[in-house]
Scaffold this motif. Structure first.
Motif, short mmCIF file in Angstrom:
data_model
loop_
_atom_site.label_atom_id
_atom_site.label_comp_id
_atom_site.label_asym_id
_atom_site.label_seq_id
_atom_site.Cartn_x
_atom_site.Cartn_y
_atom_site.Cartn_z
N ARG A 192 6.62 -3.71 -12.07
CA ARG A 192 6.10 -2.83 -10.98
C ARG A 192 4.76 -2.73 -11.23
N LEU A 193 4.01 -2.98 -9.78
CA LEU A 193 2.62 -2.69 -9.71
C LEU A 193 2.62 -1.53 -8.72
N LYS A 194 1.82 -0.46 -9.18
CA LYS A 194 1.51 0.67 -8.04
C LYS A 194 0.25 0.60 -7.64
N PRO A 195 0.06 0.60 -6.20
CA PRO A 195 -1.36 0.83 -5.67
C PRO A 195 -2.02 2.12 -6.01
N ILE A 196 -3.38 1.95 -5.99
CA ILE A 196 -4.11 3.17 -6.06
C ILE A 196 -3.79 4.19 -5.20
N ALA A 197 -3.32 5.19 -5.48
CA ALA A 197 -2.99 6.28 -4.37
C ALA A 197 -4.29 6.76 -3.81
N GLY B 132 -14.59 4.82 1.33
CA GLY B 132 -13.30 5.18 1.98
C GLY B 132 -12.50 6.02 0.73
N ALA B 133 -13.37 6.70 0.20
CA ALA B 133 -12.80 7.86 -1.01
C ALA B 133 -11.67 8.85 -0.49
N GLY B 134 -10.68 8.61 -1.08
CA GLY B 134 -9.33 9.59 -0.71
C GLY B 134 -8.35 8.52 -0.01
N ALA B 135 -8.62 7.48 0.60
CA ALA B 135 -7.78 6.62 1.20
C ALA B 135 -6.89 5.89 0.51
N LYS B 136 -5.78 5.29 0.93
CA LYS B 136 -4.92 4.71 -0.01
C LYS B 136 -5.44 3.30 -0.47
N GLY B 137 -5.13 2.89 -1.44
CA GLY B 137 -5.68 1.38 -1.94
C GLY B 137 -4.42 0.31 -1.86
N TRP B 138 -4.89 -0.82 -1.79
CA TRP B 138 -3.88 -1.82 -1.63
C TRP B 138 -3.84 -3.04 -2.85
N VAL B 139 -2.60 -3.35 -3.23
CA VAL B 139 -2.39 -4.27 -4.42
C VAL B 139 -1.92 -5.70 -3.52
N PHE B 140 -2.80 -6.80 -3.84
CA PHE B 140 -2.32 -8.18 -3.29
C PHE B 140 -2.06 -9.08 -4.33
N VAL B 141 -0.83 -9.68 -4.26
CA VAL B 141 -0.22 -10.62 -5.40
C VAL B 141 0.23 -12.16 -4.71
N ASP B 142 -0.11 -12.87 -5.16
CA ASP B 142 0.30 -14.26 -4.64
C ASP B 142 0.97 -15.37 -5.61
N GLU B 143 1.12 -15.04 -6.82
CA GLU B 143 1.71 -15.70 -7.89
C GLU B 143 2.20 -14.66 -9.24
N ILE B 144 3.45 -14.79 -9.78
CA ILE B 144 3.74 -14.48 -10.81
C ILE B 144 4.13 -15.57 -11.96
N VAL B 145 3.55 -15.74 -12.79
CA VAL B 145 3.64 -16.88 -13.63
C VAL B 145 4.23 -16.56 -15.13
N LEU B 146 5.21 -17.09 -15.54
CA LEU B 146 6.13 -16.89 -16.71
C LEU B 146 5.82 -18.15 -17.62
N TYR B 147 5.48 -17.67 -18.79
CA TYR B 147 5.46 -18.76 -20.00
C TYR B 147 6.33 -18.75 -21.00
N TYR C 17 -10.66 -2.16 0.29
CA TYR C 17 -9.53 -1.44 -0.19
C TYR C 17 -8.69 -2.15 -1.14
N ILE C 18 -8.97 -3.32 -1.65
CA ILE C 18 -8.03 -3.99 -2.36
C ILE C 18 -8.49 -3.81 -3.81
N PHE C 19 -7.69 -3.13 -4.63
CA PHE C 19 -7.84 -3.01 -6.21
C PHE C 19 -7.04 -3.18 -7.07
N THR D 139 0.76 -1.35 0.00
CA THR D 139 0.00 -0.01 -0.21
C THR D 139 0.84 1.15 0.02
N ASP D 140 1.88 1.35 0.81
CA ASP D 140 2.94 2.50 0.91
C ASP D 140 3.88 2.58 -0.26
N SER D 141 4.06 1.33 -0.79
CA SER D 141 5.22 1.40 -2.05
C SER D 141 4.75 0.29 -2.89
#
Length: 704
Positions: free
Chosen positions: A676-681, A689-704, A622-624, A592-594
């Motif tokens: 690089r994934l930037k969370p919604i500011a 919660g308009a105006g609050a910071k959003g979150w990015v949640f990731v669990d897997e990166i898949v390469l083919y 808040y997870i977008f 969320t902060d970075s």
């Protein structure tokens, strides 16, 4: 004057300061505006309260001994303990200006003040109280114990001290008797919420220890909006990130389980009823499926069992009498073979009339049979009289069976007079009237007379088009290695199931028709709908299945995930383990902060053509999707940015779900990859919660 004497004098004068400050707070505490820094001092109350308790009890013991040397030591400890008592009382009175009220608070406050008063009284008048010192000291000890007891009740709940000694009988609730709020929702509130929202401690002006408080809500207004979980404060707060100060329960409290989160959400979505029974829910509803696993299908009966020999004698080739489940005193009776049915044999059941709870007389010829004898079966709960030729006359007397809950009289010529008799059966909760030949007006009249009864008239197609249920998607694992088999099914075998694998919505014309199991060899978003002539197409079923990708040589996160959502670090992104649909499950990396920024180092022979990012999406928490995505490819130390479109932002709060971002990589030699994934500011204006910071949640990166 020695330093010791000066210290004693200073502590003695300080006692008057504490007493004066206590008096000020007692008189004008409610009207005082307490600044934030002083509230912090008040919240030290739970931390320091142990010091005066220990010191004052120690002083009482020493004074009890009565010897001069012990008395001198006891007086010094009493002085120190009284000062700590003064600090504790003042801090407690400041803390009490927050969300605390009720009888327990009053007892705790005044006993604390009296304990301080008695401590000061004993210290300054110890010589004059010599003859009654033990009595007064004992009173002080009792006050301290009671003060601690009521303080523990405030913090930990009623009867906290004696809870281990109090035996609580575990009540087994039968599914038939279970209520949604009382037996599913309220226990969650009691274990996870009431400690902060009850008499004596009403955080946010919200009380959850009685129905009126739950319905009223708190200072932010109603926190349950029936039928609208996404806009209900209850659902929003329990899904907020754990470190958010508005998250419920607070992060230092026991958190809700996945099932408890689902129960609360489904309860609000279904209307947030405080009286609905579990069996009144549709069996297709997720809330019913959760509830059915929690309650016993074996109802407890208190009446005595019938004699086993008597039961054995009642069994023959046309009648079966047996317990409703092994060990139960309740009996169910079923008749077979209409050609061999003997109406006179019904009178035999009077021998077990107190134990019979179910009677099945389906398709028995009952036209000439007097059923009035059933009114003596006062524990009878279910009667099945389908296709038996009964008329309205047979129904007379059934209203006297107060325990009757289910009645099936399908396929009988009851007529309008029969409807009048059925209207008297207000105790019946389920009534089956298939092939009754009733007019629409008769049906509506019966529904109005029995508003609390579920009446099943069977399927009556009069030009009304009904929607189909969505198809079912079956698979073994969310994340597969080489190949996955997906099966689609529907309870109506004649429907046509159409599906898509590219994330587009299936339709009844262009989408493929399901005919055999689908073999997946790559990541796919499966969406399926059911269609049939004369029916409205179903809602869609959908799921995401992921194929494991290439294992990189190494990887390194540029920014650490949030401390609460760090899973196993960067290793989690390539371990082939798919996270659960819950951001608190410990499977996800949360940012969320970075930004989530990772550099991936590839083997020489690895030439990935695409990169896929597995996300969790839950706007209510808040997870977008990320505000922006950057992908860079590196070769021999030179970096090149991949041109990709920005993710499409959501426009409303939706249910928790998996997300997928997939991007093609340019051809050519690649030895490094940077994502690089930037969370919604700032959350959009439509969000609570308009105006609050959003979150990015990731669990897997898949390469083919």
């Amino acid at each position: 004057m020695s330093r010791f004497s000066r210290s004693i004098s200073w502590l003695e004068n300080l006692l008057f300061f504490w007493c004066g400050l206590t008096l000020i707070l007692l008189i004008g505490g409610e009207s005082l505006a307490v600044p934030a820094w002083l509230q912090v001092a008040g919240r030290l109350h739970p931390l320091i309260l142990h010091f005066p308790i220990v010191l004052l009890i120690m002083a009482v013991v020493l004074l009890w001994l009565g010897e001069d040397q012990w008395e001198k030591m006891g007086r010094i400890i009493l002085l120190i303990g009284a000062n700590f008592a003064g600090i504790t009382v003042v801090a407690g009175l400041i803390l009490a200006t927050e969300d605390y009220e009720g009888e327990a608070l009053s007892w705790h406050k005044w006993l604390g003040v009296l304990s301080l008063g008695f401590s000061v009284l004993i210290y300054f008048f110890i010589k004059k109280l010599q003859n009654s010192l033990r009595l007064i000291g004992s009173l002080l000890a009792i006050m301290l114990l009671l003060t601690g007891h009521f303080g523990a009740n405030l913090t930990h709940g009623e009867d906290f001290l004696l809870a281990p000694l109090l035996t609580k009988e575990v009540k087994t609730v039968a599914l038939e008797d279970a209520e949604v709020f009382r037996d599913l929702v309220q226990p969650i509130f009691e274990t996870k919420c009431i400690s902060c929202h009850k008499e004596g401690k009403i955080k946010g002006e919200l009380r959850m220890d009685h129905l009126e408080g739950i319905q009223k809500g708190g200072k932010s207004g109603p926190f349950i909006l029936a039928g609208n979980p996404d806009q209900s404060l209850l659902i929003q707060r329990i899904h907020l990130p754990l470190e958010n100060e508005e998250h419920m329960p607070p992060k230092n409290k026991l958190q809700l389980t996945d099932d408890e989160l689902d129960i609360l959400r489904f309860w609000v979505a279904s209307g947030a009823s405080f009286e609905q029974k579990v069996l009144e829910l549709s069996q297709e509803e997720p809330l019913f499926q959760l509830a059915s696993n929690r309650f016993s299908t074996e109802k407890a009966y208190t009446f005595e069992a019938a004699d086993s020999d008597q039961i054995e004698k009642l069994n023959n080739f046309f009648r079966k009498v047996k317990p409703v489940f092994p060990g139960s005193p309740a009996l169910e009776v079923a008749y077979f073979g209409s050609s061999t049915f003997d109406p006179n044999a019904l009178s035999d059941l009077k021998k077990v009339k107190d134990q019979v709870v179910k009677i099945n007389l389906n398709r028995m010829p009952l036209e000439e049979v007097d059923l009035s004898f059933l009114s003596d079966f006062q524990n009878l709960e279910e009667i099945q009289l389908n296709f038996t030729g009964i008329t309205s006359a047979h129904l007379k007397g059934l209203s006297k069976i107060k325990s009757l809950r289910s009645l099936a009289v399908s396929g009988n010529p009851l007529g309008e007079s029969g409807m009048e008799e059925l209207k008297n059966l207000t105790q019946v909760k389920r009534l089956y009237l298939w092939q009754s030949g009733l007019s629409a007006d008769a049906k509506n009249g019966l529904k109005k007379s029995l508003p609390n009864t579920q009446i099943d008239f069977g399927f009556d197609d009069q030009g009304i088009i009904y929607p189909l249920n969505p198809p079912k998607i079956d698979f073994e694992e969310v994340m597969f290695k080489e190949k996955a088999e997906v099966k689609l099914s529907h309870p109506i075998r004649t429907v046509e199931i159409r599906y898509t694998l590219d994330g587009s919505e299936p339709d009844s014309i262009r989408s493929p028709v399901y005919s055999q199991p689908i073999a997946l060899t790559k990541t796919a978003q499966i969406r399926a709908k059911a269609f049939a002539q004369g029916w409205i197409g179903s809602e869609e079923s959908k799921t995401l299945l992921f194929k494991e990708g290439l294992k990189p040589l190494s990887y390194k996160l540029a920014n650490e995930p949030h401390n609460r959502y760090k899973a196993k670090g960067a290793t989690s992104l390539f371990d082939g383990v798919k996270g659960k649909a819950n951001h608190t499950s410990g499977d996800w990396l949360g940012f969320t902060d970075s930004p989530m920024e990772i550099e991936i180092f590839l083997e020489n022979n690895q030439k990935p053509k695409s990169v896929e990012l597995s996300l969790l999406l839950h706007e209510g928490a808040y997870i977008f999707p990320p505000e922006s995505v950057e992908i860079w490819t590196g070769s021999a130390g030179k970096w090149s940015k991949v041109e990709i479109p920005a993710p499409i932002p959501p426009t409303k709060i939706e249910e928790v779900r998996f997300g997928l971002l997939a991007y093609s990589l340019p051809e050519g030699s690649i030895d490094q990859l940077r994502v690089r994934l930037k969370p919604i500011a700032s959350l959009p204006k439509w969000h609570p919660g308009a105006g609050a910071k959003g979150w990015v949640f990731v669990d897997e990166i898949v390469l083919y």
